[in-house]
Design an enzyme around this catalytic site. Structure first.
Site, PDB file in Angstrom:
ATOM      1  N   LYS A 174    -119.204 -17.725   5.616  1.00  0.00           N
ATOM      2  CA  LYS A 174    -118.057 -16.867   5.860  1.00  0.00           C
ATOM      3  C   LYS A 174    -117.878 -15.891   4.694  1.00  0.00           C
ATOM      4  O   LYS A 174    -118.430 -16.148   3.634  1.00  0.00           O
ATOM      5  CB  LYS A 174    -116.822 -17.717   6.060  1.00  0.00           C
ATOM      6  CG  LYS A 174    -116.380 -18.393   4.772  1.00  0.00           C
ATOM      7  CD  LYS A 174    -115.144 -19.157   5.013  1.00  0.00           C
ATOM      8  CE  LYS A 174    -114.559 -19.638   3.751  1.00  0.00           C
ATOM      9  NZ  LYS A 174    -114.202 -18.692   2.735  1.00  0.00           N
ATOM     10  N   ASP A 203    -119.141 -23.703   7.942  1.00  0.00           N
ATOM     11  CA  ASP A 203    -117.749 -23.927   7.551  1.00  0.00           C
ATOM     12  C   ASP A 203    -117.804 -25.249   6.813  1.00  0.00           C
ATOM     13  O   ASP A 203    -117.889 -26.314   7.439  1.00  0.00           O
ATOM     14  CB  ASP A 203    -116.837 -24.030   8.775  1.00  0.00           C
ATOM     15  CG  ASP A 203    -115.384 -24.204   8.353  1.00  0.00           C
ATOM     16  OD1 ASP A 203    -115.137 -24.967   7.387  1.00  0.00           O
ATOM     17  OD2 ASP A 203    -114.495 -23.584   8.950  1.00  0.00           O
ATOM     18  N   HIS A 204    -117.818 -25.194   5.488  1.00  0.00           N
ATOM     19  CA  HIS A 204    -118.184 -26.414   4.758  1.00  0.00           C
ATOM     20  C   HIS A 204    -117.176 -27.548   4.949  1.00  0.00           C
ATOM     21  O   HIS A 204    -117.486 -28.703   4.705  1.00  0.00           O
ATOM     22  CB  HIS A 204    -118.450 -26.116   3.273  1.00  0.00           C
ATOM     23  CG  HIS A 204    -117.228 -25.945   2.447  1.00  0.00           C
ATOM     24  ND1 HIS A 204    -116.498 -24.794   2.438  1.00  0.00           N
ATOM     25  CD2 HIS A 204    -116.607 -26.781   1.578  1.00  0.00           C
ATOM     26  CE1 HIS A 204    -115.476 -24.917   1.600  1.00  0.00           C
ATOM     27  NE2 HIS A 204    -115.518 -26.125   1.065  1.00  0.00           N
ATOM     28  N   LYS A 208    -117.507 -32.239   5.499  1.00  0.00           N
ATOM     29  CA  LYS A 208    -116.852 -33.270   4.680  1.00  0.00           C
ATOM     30  C   LYS A 208    -116.708 -34.563   5.491  1.00  0.00           C
ATOM     31  O   LYS A 208    -116.328 -34.527   6.661  1.00  0.00           O
ATOM     32  CB  LYS A 208    -115.465 -32.787   4.224  1.00  0.00           C
ATOM     33  CG  LYS A 208    -115.526 -31.626   3.218  1.00  0.00           C
ATOM     34  CD  LYS A 208    -114.130 -31.257   2.716  1.00  0.00           C
ATOM     35  CE  LYS A 208    -114.145 -29.935   1.974  1.00  0.00           C
ATOM     36  NZ  LYS A 208    -114.365 -30.036   0.545  1.00  0.00           N
ATOM     37  N   GLU A 242    -104.713 -25.604  -3.679  1.00  0.00           N
ATOM     38  CA  GLU A 242    -105.635 -25.571  -4.818  1.00  0.00           C
ATOM     39  C   GLU A 242    -104.832 -25.311  -6.083  1.00  0.00           C
ATOM     40  O   GLU A 242    -103.858 -24.562  -6.043  1.00  0.00           O
ATOM     41  CB  GLU A 242    -106.661 -24.459  -4.624  1.00  0.00           C
ATOM     42  CG  GLU A 242    -107.558 -24.688  -3.430  1.00  0.00           C
ATOM     43  CD  GLU A 242    -108.620 -23.614  -3.303  1.00  0.00           C
ATOM     44  OE1 GLU A 242    -109.723 -23.831  -3.811  1.00  0.00           O
ATOM     45  OE2 GLU A 242    -108.323 -22.561  -2.727  1.00  0.00           O
ATOM     46  N   ASP A 261    -109.312 -16.161   4.142  1.00  0.00           N
ATOM     47  CA  ASP A 261    -110.246 -16.979   3.368  1.00  0.00           C
ATOM     48  C   ASP A 261    -110.279 -18.423   3.872  1.00  0.00           C
ATOM     49  O   ASP A 261    -111.335 -19.052   3.895  1.00  0.00           O
ATOM     50  CB  ASP A 261    -109.822 -16.940   1.888  1.00  0.00           C
ATOM     51  CG  ASP A 261    -110.781 -17.681   0.975  1.00  0.00           C
ATOM     52  OD1 ASP A 261    -112.003 -17.617   1.232  1.00  0.00           O
ATOM     53  OD2 ASP A 261    -110.331 -18.320  -0.004  1.00  0.00           O
ATOM     54  N   HIS A 266    -111.371 -22.926   7.837  1.00  0.00           N
ATOM     55  CA  HIS A 266    -111.189 -24.352   7.552  1.00  0.00           C
ATOM     56  C   HIS A 266    -109.967 -24.950   8.264  1.00  0.00           C
ATOM     57  O   HIS A 266    -110.049 -25.995   8.894  1.00  0.00           O
ATOM     58  CB  HIS A 266    -111.020 -24.593   6.052  1.00  0.00           C
ATOM     59  CG  HIS A 266    -112.087 -23.979   5.202  1.00  0.00           C
ATOM     60  ND1 HIS A 266    -113.397 -23.877   5.606  1.00  0.00           N
ATOM     61  CD2 HIS A 266    -112.047 -23.436   3.961  1.00  0.00           C
ATOM     62  CE1 HIS A 266    -114.113 -23.295   4.656  1.00  0.00           C
ATOM     63  NE2 HIS A 266    -113.307 -23.012   3.648  1.00  0.00           N
ATOM     64  N   LYS A 364    -103.437 -20.800  -3.624  1.00  0.00           N
ATOM     65  CA  LYS A 364    -104.069 -20.993  -4.932  1.00  0.00           C
ATOM     66  C   LYS A 364    -102.948 -21.225  -5.947  1.00  0.00           C
ATOM     67  O   LYS A 364    -101.800 -20.834  -5.721  1.00  0.00           O
ATOM     68  CB  LYS A 364    -104.850 -19.746  -5.321  1.00  0.00           C
ATOM     69  CG  LYS A 364    -105.916 -19.376  -4.282  1.00  0.00           C
ATOM     70  CD  LYS A 364    -107.300 -19.435  -4.854  1.00  0.00           C
ATOM     71  CE  LYS A 364    -108.363 -19.105  -3.844  1.00  0.00           C
ATOM     72  NZ  LYS A 364    -109.418 -20.118  -3.753  1.00  0.00           N
TER      73      LYS A 364
END
Ligand code: BG6
Length: 517
Positions: A174, A203-204, A208, A242, A261, A266, A364
């Protein structure tokens, strides 16, 4: 063992047995973007970890392609440094040596025909000396603006088609566009060269363990599904917080922002897994059908000004240190309206979820790094206790802790020991560390292995990507209009806190509060 001998199937002989390691056949990977952070911190270490776990074929090859004046040894040194710094598993000289024998480097620009000819010769040489058999994946860890040039070059130079007996695949990261229109364009570019089964979008989050466990938890058990609906669920909160700021990624992040983002990919993927119906199987097609049904059933509330929130971090504290605000970060214009925090309210118009809002938030520089899904249940319809006995009792909740403290928590009321009837919240906990001895592989290990195996269930299809943009576009347009009209701009929140007051107000209007993870 209760099985008779005739029923007993030796797991070592059963090709369907999921406990057997899945090992990639002869193949190689060509990595574009070898100098980027993603390659250094995630992709290269994951390749080593796979090799170390014995999951790559002995002749596996890795070709780096970049605009650098490097020889093969220079590239090997870069991979070596990245593996030493970021690999999950221990460094073993013999594994490294065997892996590094398959490293090659091709210098060149993306539009350089000579370089792509050299790439073709390099791959042919590897097929001969390493036995990669013509099977190669092209990993585009590069800005999407270059995708078109690179895939065209692959086609022009005869690299995109492996012929009848071998495969060629393309892996893209992405952002898959910045809105619906650009996503369609991008999909068109990829589809013009590779067939859909050969395109792997990363899409990491789907790689998971804890994310994959959402489906195991829901569909391998009896006790969750009967209450997994609007009769019992009050609302769902999906949080990806985060503590870090934008780091050195100003160039990527400015103009993108938290919603594009993270929410577009996600968080909407997480929501789909939480909300979807039981798939007929776990193959890619069945999963995609169910996820798509969720995404196409999403409806936005009418008043986006009241049901969304966006903000930028101001200076504050992170990890005991004073940190700068977003607008003071290097590379960010003082006038930037890019959000570093976004919260949205989504409704899913299905019988199962009617009237159950899904609140998604990400940011963030928040209080702590944590990702979780909290399914918050309705209050018991009747409390046969005095009001004072249950004063401290909140709503039952099932919290799927995606990271970093992986596990599941069930929150419910319990009597406080003593002579009075006093009921308070308690937690019942499942922690991965306490139940499993094996540590979870990194998401990138799983996903790269799946690319090499040609196993697509954990990769979003272009329909999902487009549906996700359809959900997000009106929200982004609403914010852009506010900016243009000078009517609004992102709020501020102090670094190290849990976001802006507007996000709290968004839930308060519905009579709810955000969890403080
Ligand atoms: C990426 C985002 O997709 O996910 C980053 O682009 C973010 O901005 C990262 O920091 C977080 O990933 P993880 O796995 O650390 O939660």
């Amino acid at each position: 063992m209760s099985q008779s001998n005739s029923e007993y199937v030796n797991p070592l002989r059963d090709p369907q047995d999921r406990r057997l390691p899945r090992i990639a056949g002869p193949c190689g990977l060509v990595l574009f973007g070898v100098t980027g952070d993603l390659s250094r911190k995630k992709i290269m270490p994951a390749i080593y970890d796979l090799a170390n776990r014995g999951l790559l074929p002995p002749g596996f090859s890795l070709v780096g392609f970049a605009r650098r004046d490097w020889a093969d040894q220079d590239f090997a040194q870069v991979v070596h440094d990245s593996v030493k710094a970021y690999a999950r598993t221990e460094f073993r000289e013999e594994v490294w040596k065997q892996l590094a024998e398959g490293f090659r480097f091709v210098p060149g620009n993306f539009d350089d025909d000579v370089a792509f000819d050299q790439l073709r010769r390099t791959i042919q040489e590897l097929d001969e000396v390493r036995g990669t058999d013509g099977n190669h994946a092209f990993y585009l860890a590069i800005p999407p603006g270059f995708f078109g040039t690179v895939v065209d070059q692959l086609k022009e130079h005869g690299l995109a088609d492996g012929g009848a007996d071998s495969w060629r695949r393309v892996v893209v990261e992405k952002p898959f566009g910045h809105d619906l229109e650009s996503a369609r364009e991008l999909n068109g570019i990829l589809a013009g060269v590779f067939e859909s089964g050969s395109i792997f979008r990363i899409d990491h989050y789907l790689g998971k363990e804890t994310v994959q466990n959402i489906l195991a938890m829901r569909f391998a058990n009896t006790m969750f599904e009967p209450i997994w609906n609007s009769n019992y669920v009050d609302h769902v909160q999906i949080t990806m917080a985060e503590d870090g700021g934008i780091g050195g990624r100003a160039g990527y992040y400015d103009g993108i922002g938290a919603a594009r983002d993270v929410i577009q990919n996600h968080l909407l993927q997480l929501m789909s897994l939480v909300a979807m119906e039981e798939p007929t199987s776990f193959d890619a097609e069945s999963l995609r059908i169910e996820k798509q049904k969720v995404l196409s059933s999403v409806v936005l509330p009418r008043r986006l000004d009241l049901t969304t929130a966006r903000a930028q971090y101001a200076e504050g504290w992170a990890g005991g240190e004073k940190v700068a605000g977003f607008l003071e970060e290097e590379g960010i214009a003082k006038s930037s309206t890019t959000e570093t925090y976004a919260a949205v309210t989504l409704n899913i118009a299905t019988r199962r979820w009617a009237g159950v809002p899904f609140y998604l938030r990400t940011g963030k520089r928040l209080g702590r790094r944590v990702t979780e899904v909290a399914v918050v249940f309705k209050k018991a319809p009747h409390q046969p206790f005095s009001a004072s006995s249950t004063e401290d009792l909140t709503q039952n909740a099932l919290v799927i802790r995606i990271q970093p403290d992986e596990g599941v928590t069930l929150r419910f009321g319990s009597k406080v020991p003593g002579t009075a009837m006093e009921i308070r919240d308690v937690n019942m906990d499942f922690a991965y560390g306490g139940s499993f001895t094996e540590s979870s592989p990194e998401a990138y290990e799983r996903l790269i292995l799946d690319v090499l195996l040609g196993d697509p269930p954990l990769f979003p299809r272009h329909e999902e990507v487009e549906l996700s943009w359809k959900i997000l576009d009106p929200i982004l347009e609403h914010w852009a209009k506010q900016d243009a009209a000078g009517k609004g701009k992102p709020d501020e929140y102090e670094s190290g806190t849990w976001g802006p007051p507007s996000a709290d107000a968004m839930l308060a209007r519905d009579g709810r509060v955000w969890r403080r993870p």
